[in-house]
Design a protein around this motif. Sequence first.
Motif, PDB file in Angstrom:
ATOM      1  N   GLY A  92      36.966  16.922  62.145  1.00  0.00           N
ATOM      2  CA  GLY A  92      36.092  15.886  61.908  1.00  0.00           C
ATOM      3  C   GLY A  92      34.848  16.136  60.539  1.00  0.00           C
ATOM      4  N   ARG A  93      35.390  17.337  60.718  1.00  0.00           N
ATOM      5  CA  ARG A  93      34.410  18.128  58.978  1.00  0.00           C
ATOM      6  C   ARG A  93      36.028  18.555  57.837  1.00  0.00           C
ATOM      7  NH1 ARG A  93      29.660  16.093  58.510  1.00  0.00           N
ATOM      8  NH2 ARG A  93      29.775  17.480  56.810  1.00  0.00           N
ATOM      9  N   HIS A  94      35.077  19.287  56.510  1.00  0.00           N
ATOM     10  CA  HIS A  94      35.659  19.034  56.012  1.00  0.00           C
ATOM     11  C   HIS A  94      35.888  20.861  55.657  1.00  0.00           C
ATOM     12  CE1 HIS A  94      36.025  15.363  53.243  1.00  0.00           C
ATOM     13  NE2 HIS A  94      35.123  14.924  52.569  1.00  0.00           N
ATOM     14  N   MET A  95      37.267  21.082  55.834  1.00  0.00           N
ATOM     15  CA  MET A  95      37.614  22.765  55.863  1.00  0.00           C
ATOM     16  C   MET A  95      37.014  22.939  54.193  1.00  0.00           C
ATOM     17  SD  MET A  95      41.240  24.356  56.534  1.00  0.00           S
ATOM     18  CE  MET A  95      40.780  26.432  56.963  1.00  0.00           C
ATOM     19  N   ARG A  96      36.060  23.878  54.179  1.00  0.00           N
ATOM     20  CA  ARG A  96      36.010  24.980  53.166  1.00  0.00           C
ATOM     21  C   ARG A  96      36.180  26.426  52.648  1.00  0.00           C
ATOM     22  NH1 ARG A  96      31.916  21.170  50.532  1.00  0.00           N
ATOM     23  NH2 ARG A  96      31.092  19.541  52.313  1.00  0.00           N
ATOM     24  N   GLY A  97      35.507  27.099  51.755  1.00  0.00           N
ATOM     25  CA  GLY A  97      36.112  28.196  51.938  1.00  0.00           C
ATOM     26  C   GLY A  97      35.987  28.721  50.544  1.00  0.00           C
ATOM     27  N   ALA A  98      36.574  30.187  49.937  1.00  0.00           N
ATOM     28  CA  ALA A  98      35.587  31.083  49.316  1.00  0.00           C
ATOM     29  C   ALA A  98      36.105  31.598  47.632  1.00  0.00           C
ATOM     30  CB  ALA A  98      34.666  31.869  49.408  1.00  0.00           C
ATOM     31  N   ALA A  99      36.319  31.652  46.652  1.00  0.00           N
ATOM     32  CA  ALA A  99      36.678  32.580  46.206  1.00  0.00           C
ATOM     33  C   ALA A  99      36.286  33.174  45.772  1.00  0.00           C
ATOM     34  CB  ALA A  99      37.616  31.275  44.452  1.00  0.00           C
ATOM     35  N   PHE A 100      37.173  34.585  45.168  1.00  0.00           N
ATOM     36  CA  PHE A 100      36.882  35.875  44.847  1.00  0.00           C
ATOM     37  C   PHE A 100      37.305  36.653  43.409  1.00  0.00           C
ATOM     38  CE2 PHE A 100      35.875  35.278  49.078  1.00  0.00           C
ATOM     39  CZ  PHE A 100      34.256  35.924  49.145  1.00  0.00           C
ATOM     40  N   ALA A 101      36.938  36.910  42.657  1.00  0.00           N
ATOM     41  CA  ALA A 101      38.585  37.514  41.102  1.00  0.00           C
ATOM     42  C   ALA A 101      37.461  38.797  40.550  1.00  0.00           C
ATOM     43  CB  ALA A 101      38.032  36.579  40.327  1.00  0.00           C
ATOM     44  N   ARG A 102      38.055  39.296  40.664  1.00  0.00           N
ATOM     45  CA  ARG A 102      37.511  41.529  40.389  1.00  0.00           C
ATOM     46  C   ARG A 102      38.208  41.303  38.934  1.00  0.00           C
ATOM     47  NH1 ARG A 102      38.960  44.363  44.316  1.00  0.00           N
ATOM     48  NH2 ARG A 102      37.472  45.046  45.138  1.00  0.00           N
ATOM     49  N   CYS A 103      37.041  41.967  37.742  1.00  0.00           N
ATOM     50  CA  CYS A 103      37.795  41.244  36.244  1.00  0.00           C
ATOM     51  C   CYS A 103      37.326  42.686  36.046  1.00  0.00           C
ATOM     52  CB  CYS A 103      36.377  40.085  36.454  1.00  0.00           C
ATOM     53  SG  CYS A 103      36.811  38.484  37.302  1.00  0.00           S
ATOM     54  N   ARG A 104      36.923  42.665  34.498  1.00  0.00           N
ATOM     55  CA  ARG A 104      36.730  43.972  33.751  1.00  0.00           C
ATOM     56  C   ARG A 104      37.066  43.594  32.362  1.00  0.00           C
ATOM     57  NH1 ARG A 104      41.025  47.710  34.872  1.00  0.00           N
ATOM     58  NH2 ARG A 104      39.752  48.636  37.024  1.00  0.00           N
ATOM     59  N   VAL A 105      34.987  43.952  32.212  1.00  0.00           N
ATOM     60  CA  VAL A 105      35.250  44.068  30.272  1.00  0.00           C
ATOM     61  C   VAL A 105      34.542  44.734  29.949  1.00  0.00           C
ATOM     62  CG1 VAL A 105      33.787  42.968  28.620  1.00  0.00           C
ATOM     63  CG2 VAL A 105      34.195  41.220  30.768  1.00  0.00           C
ATOM     64  N   GLY A 106      35.801  45.462  28.626  1.00  0.00           N
ATOM     65  CA  GLY A 106      35.469  46.709  28.618  1.00  0.00           C
ATOM     66  C   GLY A 106      35.796  47.768  29.855  1.00  0.00           C
ATOM     67  N   ARG A 107      34.983  48.783  29.874  1.00  0.00           N
ATOM     68  CA  ARG A 107      34.776  49.567  30.731  1.00  0.00           C
ATOM     69  C   ARG A 107      34.321  49.245  32.113  1.00  0.00           C
ATOM     70  NH1 ARG A 107      33.089  55.317  27.293  1.00  0.00           N
ATOM     71  NH2 ARG A 107      34.556  55.179  25.485  1.00  0.00           N
ATOM     72  N   SER A 108      33.328  48.524  32.255  1.00  0.00           N
ATOM     73  CA  SER A 108      33.074  47.538  33.409  1.00  0.00           C
ATOM     74  C   SER A 108      33.589  46.847  34.115  1.00  0.00           C
ATOM     75  CB  SER A 108      31.668  46.307  32.959  1.00  0.00           C
ATOM     76  OG  SER A 108      30.692  47.102  32.026  1.00  0.00           O
ATOM     77  N   THR A 109      34.191  47.553  35.299  1.00  0.00           N
ATOM     78  CA  THR A 109      34.431  46.481  36.504  1.00  0.00           C
ATOM     79  C   THR A 109      33.609  45.870  37.650  1.00  0.00           C
ATOM     80  OG1 THR A 109      36.322  47.520  36.050  1.00  0.00           O
ATOM     81  CG2 THR A 109      36.064  46.315  38.483  1.00  0.00           C
ATOM     82  N   PHE A 110      33.842  44.264  37.620  1.00  0.00           N
ATOM     83  CA  PHE A 110      32.881  43.810  38.242  1.00  0.00           C
ATOM     84  C   PHE A 110      33.506  42.444  38.967  1.00  0.00           C
ATOM     85  CE2 PHE A 110      32.870  41.761  34.085  1.00  0.00           C
ATOM     86  CZ  PHE A 110      33.194  40.190  34.503  1.00  0.00           C
ATOM     87  N   VAL A 111      32.267  42.091  40.241  1.00  0.00           N
ATOM     88  CA  VAL A 111      33.379  41.037  41.118  1.00  0.00           C
ATOM     89  C   VAL A 111      32.717  39.932  41.105  1.00  0.00           C
ATOM     90  CG1 VAL A 111      33.897  40.256  43.873  1.00  0.00           C
ATOM     91  CG2 VAL A 111      34.580  42.727  42.558  1.00  0.00           C
ATOM     92  N   VAL A 112      33.524  38.654  41.060  1.00  0.00           N
ATOM     93  CA  VAL A 112      32.926  37.506  40.646  1.00  0.00           C
ATOM     94  C   VAL A 112      33.008  36.793  41.855  1.00  0.00           C
ATOM     95  CG1 VAL A 112      32.356  37.122  38.438  1.00  0.00           C
ATOM     96  CG2 VAL A 112      34.151  36.108  38.908  1.00  0.00           C
ATOM     97  N   ALA A 113      32.362  35.359  42.599  1.00  0.00           N
ATOM     98  CA  ALA A 113      33.042  35.254  43.485  1.00  0.00           C
ATOM     99  C   ALA A 113      32.094  34.099  43.780  1.00  0.00           C
ATOM    100  CB  ALA A 113      32.013  35.754  45.065  1.00  0.00           C
ATOM    101  N   GLY A 114      32.655  32.323  44.409  1.00  0.00           N
ATOM    102  CA  GLY A 114      31.897  30.832  44.548  1.00  0.00           C
ATOM    103  C   GLY A 114      32.779  30.096  45.408  1.00  0.00           C
ATOM    104  N   SER A 115      31.305  29.886  45.680  1.00  0.00           N
ATOM    105  CA  SER A 115      31.831  29.331  46.892  1.00  0.00           C
ATOM    106  C   SER A 115      30.453  27.419  47.134  1.00  0.00           C
ATOM    107  CB  SER A 115      31.240  30.087  48.587  1.00  0.00           C
ATOM    108  OG  SER A 115      31.695  28.888  49.817  1.00  0.00           O
ATOM    109  N   HIS A 116      31.627  26.843  48.413  1.00  0.00           N
ATOM    110  CA  HIS A 116      30.680  25.334  47.590  1.00  0.00           C
ATOM    111  C   HIS A 116      30.277  25.048  50.169  1.00  0.00           C
ATOM    112  CE1 HIS A 116      30.652  20.898  47.431  1.00  0.00           C
ATOM    113  NE2 HIS A 116      29.795  21.249  47.658  1.00  0.00           N
ATOM    114  N   LEU A 117      29.219  25.885  50.196  1.00  0.00           N
ATOM    115  CA  LEU A 117      28.705  25.462  51.438  1.00  0.00           C
ATOM    116  C   LEU A 117      28.772  24.107  52.430  1.00  0.00           C
ATOM    117  CD1 LEU A 117      26.498  28.228  52.210  1.00  0.00           C
ATOM    118  CD2 LEU A 117      29.085  28.424  51.993  1.00  0.00           C
TER     119      LEU A 117
END
Length: 223
Positions: A92-117
């Motif tokens: 009876g509810r909406h199915m929900r989730g989250a997205a992730f991406a491992r990114c690099r800018v110059g020498r820095s690597t980082f992870v971004v994530a997003g979700s809608h609870l």
Amino acid sequence: MTKIRVLSYNLHGLKDDRRALAAAVREAAPDVAILQEAPRRFRWRQKSAGLARELELVIAGGGLPALGNLILVNLRVRVVAEWNLRYPLTPGRHMRGAAFARCRVGRSTFVVAGSHLSTDPAERPHQAELLKRELDVPEPLVFAGDLNENSGGGAWRTIADGLTDAAGTDERPTFPAGAARERLDVIFADPRITVVQYDVIDTPQTRAASDHFPVVADLEITE
């Protein structure tokens, strides 16, 4: 030290003024845009690609596999991996989730994530627990999303644990855009990331573009 600008925006299913939306995001000029209520149904790939073109960004991850959470980046950002999470479906509810991406800018690597609870307070705590486990990554982390509750809520506290709220003491509400009274939209960063500046973008364009205001943060990654 690497500087990035991150924007989080609930697009209200793209039901509102698309020109105003595109203009507002282009003016904000994010390196990374973490979007909620992006295309997730029929022809979602084409619709997501069209949205990215309008915003002058490219797709990094998400979409239907993340149930409407979409990560876009500019050409400064190199995406090296992406993955998704789906929360269990409550009948009876909406199915929900989250997205992730491992990114690099110059020498820095980082992870971004997003979700809608979930809007359901009974569902949110378990979703937050599942999300928090997935946020345990070795790289510097940025999380952004619509938590559907204000600071102090249980799901909010779970996700925020060990992270920095980019808003600091700025408790400006983000929803609803017509008469904002709730701060549902957040950007969190881990301790290896310094928050330089944070803003809630309240302009005639953003009032026309969605029922949420976008939030933006300038960040410095020290690792």
